[in-house]
Design an enzyme around this catalytic site. Structure first.
Site, PDB file in Angstrom:
ATOM      1  N   PRO A 138       0.837  -1.217   0.000  1.00  0.00           N
ATOM      2  CA  PRO A 138       0.000   0.000   0.000  1.00  0.00           C
ATOM      3  C   PRO A 138       0.864   1.257   0.000  1.00  0.00           C
ATOM      4  O   PRO A 138       1.789   1.382   0.786  1.00  0.00           O
ATOM      5  CB  PRO A 138      -0.785  -0.111   1.310  1.00  0.00           C
ATOM      6  N   GLU A 139       0.570   2.147  -0.936  1.00  0.00           N
ATOM      7  CA  GLU A 139       1.296   3.411  -1.035  1.00  0.00           C
ATOM      8  C   GLU A 139       0.370   4.543  -0.584  1.00  0.00           C
ATOM      9  O   GLU A 139      -0.797   4.313  -0.284  1.00  0.00           O
ATOM     10  CB  GLU A 139       1.756   3.624  -2.480  1.00  0.00           C
TER      11      GLU A 139
END
Ligand code: ZN
Length: 269
Positions: free
Chosen positions: A2-3
């Protein structure tokens, strides 16, 4: 992994369901995440969630007398399920708020659930974080100033979370392409005009990713299979040898700081 866009999509999805709600129960099934879940977290019942903020890739849940600090690590996701929903093997943590249960699933357990009753912005994990790329504080002048004197390549400069937080590997390549800047260019040599293009490019790239994620949301909130939704829209990332979407020149792949960088040798020179 997840960014920033996935974390922001998660925040936007969760906020209306959490803010103003009273925590009625907490379940810790596996405390051994990246750091052990502190004992204090088990005693959060009775608190009201005041706000849900994001700082970098951390979610900060204001509980009045302290903050819950959440991080999705490499493989974490947060979703809302009805209370009493049987937990799967990787469902390590629940926060029950009346009719809803916020559940953390994290197969690789690099995520985090922490608590602080001190100033959360001064927390050791938060205090050193650089400027938020989507905040109005990131201007061309500010980016230009941050890059002065740096010998590192532009790509690595963008990924240095102590200067600008949350521009991950995909988004750094994409932003440099949009700005027409060679990823190998020394950061200290970025001109003010280029900084202007780069700031616009960073914000546009991240906003596009958030929008793509937001539109893929249904009743849930979450970031399983996260990067999936942005993949169809990439301009250069993971497109080595494929024609540039602007000039048809084959996209190049190089490695910088052990991470892959993609760029168009013609558009970015
Ligand atoms: Zn090109």
């Amino acid at each position: 992994m997840p960014e920033l866009p996935e974390v922001e999509v998660t925040r936007r999805g969760l906020a209306p369901h959490l803010i103003g709600q009273v925590i009625s129960a907490v379940a810790v099934r596996e405390p051994r995440l990246r750091w052990p879940i502190p004992r204090a977290v088990r005693g959060l019942a009775g608190r009201t969630v005041r706000s849900l903020r994001r700082r970098g890739k951390y979610l900060l849940v204001d509980c009045g007398d302290g903050h819950l600090i959440l991080h999705l690590g490499m493989s974490g996701s947060l979703r809302l399920v009805p209370p009493g929903t049987p937990a799967g093997k990787h469902d390590h943590f629940d926060l029950v708020l009346g009719e809803r249960c916020l559940r953390l699933r994290d197969p690789r357990r690099f995520g985090a659930v922490l608590w602080t009753d001190q100033d959360v912005d001064a927390h050791p994990l938060i205090a050193h974080l650089g400027i938020e790329p989507l905040s109005p504080a990131l201007t061309a002048a500010r980016l230009h100033k941050l890059s002065r004197g740096l010998r590192s390549p532009a790509k690595q400069f963008l990924m240095d979370a102590k200067r600008i937080v949350g521009v991950g590997n995909i988004y750094a390549s994409e932003s440099l392409f949009r700005a027409g800047i060679d990823p190998r260019k020394r950061a200290g040599r970025i001109s003010l005009a280029e900084a202007q293009k780069l700031v616009i490019a960073i914000k546009a790239t991240l906003r596009a990713a958030i929008k793509a994620g937001g539109s893929s949301l249904r009743d849930f909130v979450g970031s399983d299979g996260v990067s999936g939704y942005f993949q169809n829209r990439v301009l250069v990332y993971d497109r080595a040898g494929m024609p540039c979407r602007r000039c048809r020149t084959p996209i190049k792949r190089i490695v910088q700081g052990a991470r892959a960088t993609y760029y168009c040798p013609r558009c970015q020179s």
